[in-house]
Design an enzyme around this catalytic site. Structure first.
Site, short mmCIF file in Angstrom:
data_model
loop_
_atom_site.label_atom_id
_atom_site.label_comp_id
_atom_site.label_asym_id
_atom_site.label_seq_id
_atom_site.Cartn_x
_atom_site.Cartn_y
_atom_site.Cartn_z
N LYS A 24 0.86 -1.19 0.00
CA LYS A 24 0.00 0.00 0.00
C LYS A 24 0.89 1.23 0.00
O LYS A 24 2.00 1.20 0.53
CB LYS A 24 -0.90 0.03 1.24
CG LYS A 24 -2.12 0.88 1.09
CD LYS A 24 -3.22 0.16 0.32
CE LYS A 24 -4.46 0.99 0.16
NZ LYS A 24 -5.57 0.17 -0.33
P1 NAD Z 1 -12.83 8.28 -2.71
O1 NAD Z 1 -11.82 9.31 -2.39
O2 NAD Z 1 -13.27 8.10 -4.12
O3 NAD Z 1 -14.15 8.49 -1.85
C1 NAD Z 1 -14.16 8.68 -0.46
C2 NAD Z 1 -15.45 9.45 -0.15
O4 NAD Z 1 -15.62 9.52 1.25
C3 NAD Z 1 -15.43 10.87 -0.70
O5 NAD Z 1 -16.66 11.13 -1.34
C4 NAD Z 1 -15.23 11.71 0.55
O6 NAD Z 1 -15.81 12.99 0.43
C5 NAD Z 1 -15.94 10.86 1.59
N1 NAD Z 1 -15.47 11.13 2.95
C6 NAD Z 1 -14.22 11.44 3.37
N2 NAD Z 1 -14.20 11.64 4.70
C7 NAD Z 1 -15.46 11.44 5.11
C8 NAD Z 1 -16.08 11.50 6.39
N3 NAD Z 1 -15.38 11.80 7.47
N4 NAD Z 1 -17.39 11.22 6.47
C9 NAD Z 1 -18.10 10.91 5.36
N5 NAD Z 1 -17.58 10.86 4.13
C10 NAD Z 1 -16.27 11.11 4.02
O7 NAD Z 1 -12.24 6.92 -2.12
P2 NAD Z 1 -12.64 5.43 -2.51
O8 NAD Z 1 -11.68 4.97 -3.53
O9 NAD Z 1 -14.11 5.35 -2.73
O10 NAD Z 1 -12.23 4.68 -1.16
C11 NAD Z 1 -13.10 4.62 -0.03
C12 NAD Z 1 -12.68 3.47 0.86
O11 NAD Z 1 -12.71 2.26 0.09
C13 NAD Z 1 -11.26 3.57 1.43
O12 NAD Z 1 -11.25 2.96 2.71
C14 NAD Z 1 -10.45 2.72 0.47
O13 NAD Z 1 -9.27 2.20 1.06
C15 NAD Z 1 -11.45 1.62 0.17
N6 NAD Z 1 -11.19 0.89 -1.07
C16 NAD Z 1 -11.17 1.51 -2.28
C17 NAD Z 1 -10.94 0.78 -3.43
C18 NAD Z 1 -10.99 1.39 -4.82
O14 NAD Z 1 -10.95 0.63 -5.79
N7 NAD Z 1 -11.09 2.70 -4.96
C19 NAD Z 1 -10.72 -0.60 -3.35
C20 NAD Z 1 -10.75 -1.21 -2.10
C21 NAD Z 1 -11.00 -0.46 -0.97
#
Ligand code: NAD
Length: 476
Positions: A107
């Site tokens: 990561k």
């Molecule tokens: P992203 O940046 O696209 O979205 C995150 C969202 O959460 C944003 O809309 C942001 O405004 C919101 N956010 C941030 N802080 C917040 C809070 N305190 N309260 C409410 N909303 C809040 O990120 P993502 O890629 O969707 O990732 C989200 C989670 O999923 C992370 O934990 C990431 O590790 C996990 N994840 C993502 C992927 C991927 O393919 N993108 C894969 C596996 C896991």
């Protein structure tokens, strides 16, 4: 664990691992080898922007190299720090083993607020970070393959791929150095939606087993189930969109950075997403009640809670108030080890992160394979499949006419049946199969072993067993 102490994210992951290894008979020393993070590289680099040099701090943690390349996203956020990337890298190790993608866990993260920088500045910063990692083989098609995570998306992945290609001009496999790229830069159909799509497939699979649903006190199907989603980013948006548009679930609350929108009649996900795009947050959205303290909405009554934003949001301070009987961890580490214990005691079923959000790495695996094979999935078979299906339909129609049977196949059926699978169909099919197979492996352990009380432990047991087998095969 004492009810007062909230462990850090990394300690939380370690506590969950420790709980699991107690249930497994590992050779002496292997427990520790699998637990530790092999290496973490910290880099500080300067970029001249706006007339001065700005120094940025980034990390790339490699948790386990029992399989290579290692894989894991790159996160852009101010909260990024070494412990966080190490916890996330460990989760990647267990996740890859659970869904049988042939990778070790890694990561990365860059301490930056992407909103503070113009696009061309972000490009300079991202390219410089990529340069620092690539020159140490921490971005490399056969060593270490990043992907998007919080704060990054296909745009950043395209910059990283291009930076790597500039540094390795004769590497024919350079595009496989990173996944989650746009299609025109070597990406794959269905990667952007993959993690949210995987959350949908995971829930569909859970709802195929009445005895699993019963553990959460649920019955029926996903249709009409009331769902609360935290985070309308890549993962949360796609999960909420597919569950509401395709499975008939009702999204009753969406929590974002600046508060939550609540509407028991259901929230139109596309409409709210467009509002956030125009206004920068959910505040002022007219088709629901605005709640300034967004995290309060985690405690609202619902059937399914989907934390899809960040870690540690369900913790010792709010776990006892959570009403959802089923939580699916779309984000990594949204439930702390302490909260997990409280929720388990309450009978809440948690579909754990290492399974629930594995759709992203699964489709990243397909993208990596596509890049190495230099051909899009389905290109060779699509028309041949169509020709075979057409021949069968024509033969059926001829037989029907010859024998006067009067069979008439509907135009819709013929269209659907004849269409050969393109890349998107194949990716979705591969993802669906992966999510089903992994769930089945987990639930087998969950139901068959008396000492395994929850899906998280079952997931860890399946993963650790496979990782231990790879280490044994290497002679360790
Ligand atoms: P992203 O940046 O696209 O979205 C995150 C969202 O959460 C944003 O809309 C942001 O405004 C919101 N956010 C941030 N802080 C917040 C809070 N305190 N309260 C409410 N909303 C809040 O990120 P993502 O890629 O969707 O990732 C989200 C989670 O999923 C992370 O934990 C990431 O590790 C996990 N994840 C993502 C992927 C991927 O393919 N993108 C894969 C596996 C896991």
């Amino acid at each position: 664990m004492s009810a007062q102490s909230e462990p850090s994210f990394r300690d939380s992951v370690e506590l969950m691992y420790s709980r699991a290894v107690k249930l497994i008979d590992l050779p002496p020393g292997l427990e520790e080898k699998i637990r530790v993070c092999n290496a973490t590289y910290t880099v500080r680099f300067g970029v001249r922007l706006r007339g001065q040099v700005h120094t940025f701090t980034g990390y790339r943690a490699v948790h386990s190299e029992h399989m290579e390349p290692v894989k894991g996203g790159i996160r852009f956020a101010m909260a990024v720090h070494q412990d966080e990337v190490e916890a996330l890298a460990a989760l990647m190790t267990f996740k890859c083993a659970l869904v049988e993608t042939p990778f070790g866990g890694s990561k990365g993260g860059l301490r930056i607020d992407p909103n503070e920088w113009e696009e061309h500045e972000l490009e300079q910063i991202t390219r410089r970070f990529a340069y620092e990692l690539a020159k140490r083989d921490l971005i490399h098609p056969s060593q270490n393959v990043p992907a998007p995570d919080m704060g990054t998306g296909e745009r950043e992945m395209a910059w990283i791929a291009d930076q790597y290609a500039r540094m390795n001009t004769t590497d024919i496999n350079s595009r496989a150095c990173v996944t989650g790229k746009p299609i025109n830069a070597g990406g794959i159909q269905g990667r952007t939606e993959a993690t949210g799509r995987g959350v949908e497939y995971a829930l569909q699979e859970f709802f195929r087993y009445p005895e699993d649903m019963a553990k959460a006190g649920l019955e029926g199907t996903l249709k009409g189930k009331r769902i609360i989603v935290q985070g309308l980013g890549n993962v949360g948006y796609h999960a909420a969109k597919f569950l509401s548009e395709e499975d008939g679930s009702i999204i009753t609350a969406i929590i974002e950075r600046d508060g939550a929108i609540h509407n028991e009649d259901g929230i139109d996900v596309e409409d709210l997403r467009a509002w956030i795009g125009d206004h920068g947050g959910v505040s002022g959205y007219p088709k629901g009640t605005y709640v300034a303290d967004g995290s309060a909405a985690l405690e609202y009554d619902c059937d399914i809670l989907i934390p899809a934003a960040l870690e540690g949001v369900i913790n010792l301070s709010n776990a006892k108030n959570i009403k959802a009987p089923l939580i699916i961890e779309a984000a990594n580490g949204p439930v702390t080890a302490g909260a997990d214990e409280i929720l388990r005691k309450k009978g809440c079923v948690i579909i754990p992160d290492l399974y629930a959000n594995a759709g992203g790495v699964t489709v990243s695996y397909f993208e990596w394979v596509k890049n190495l094979s230099h051909i899009r999935f389905g290109r060779m078979e699509k028309r041949q499949e169509e020709a075979q299906h057409r021949a069968l339909i024509e033969e059926l129609e001829r037989l029907s006419a010859d024998k006067g049977l009067g069979w008439e196949l509907s135009a819709d059926f013929k269209d659907n049946y004849m269409r050969g699978a393109g890349e998107l169909e194949l990716v979705r099919s591969g993802l669906d199969d992966t999510m089903r197979t992994a769930y089945q492996a987990m639930r087998k352990v969950w139901h068959e072993r008396d000492d395994v009380e929850d899906l998280r432990m079952a997931a860890y047991l399946v993963s650790i067993d496979r990782i231990a087998a790879s280490y044994r095969a290497k002679g360790l």
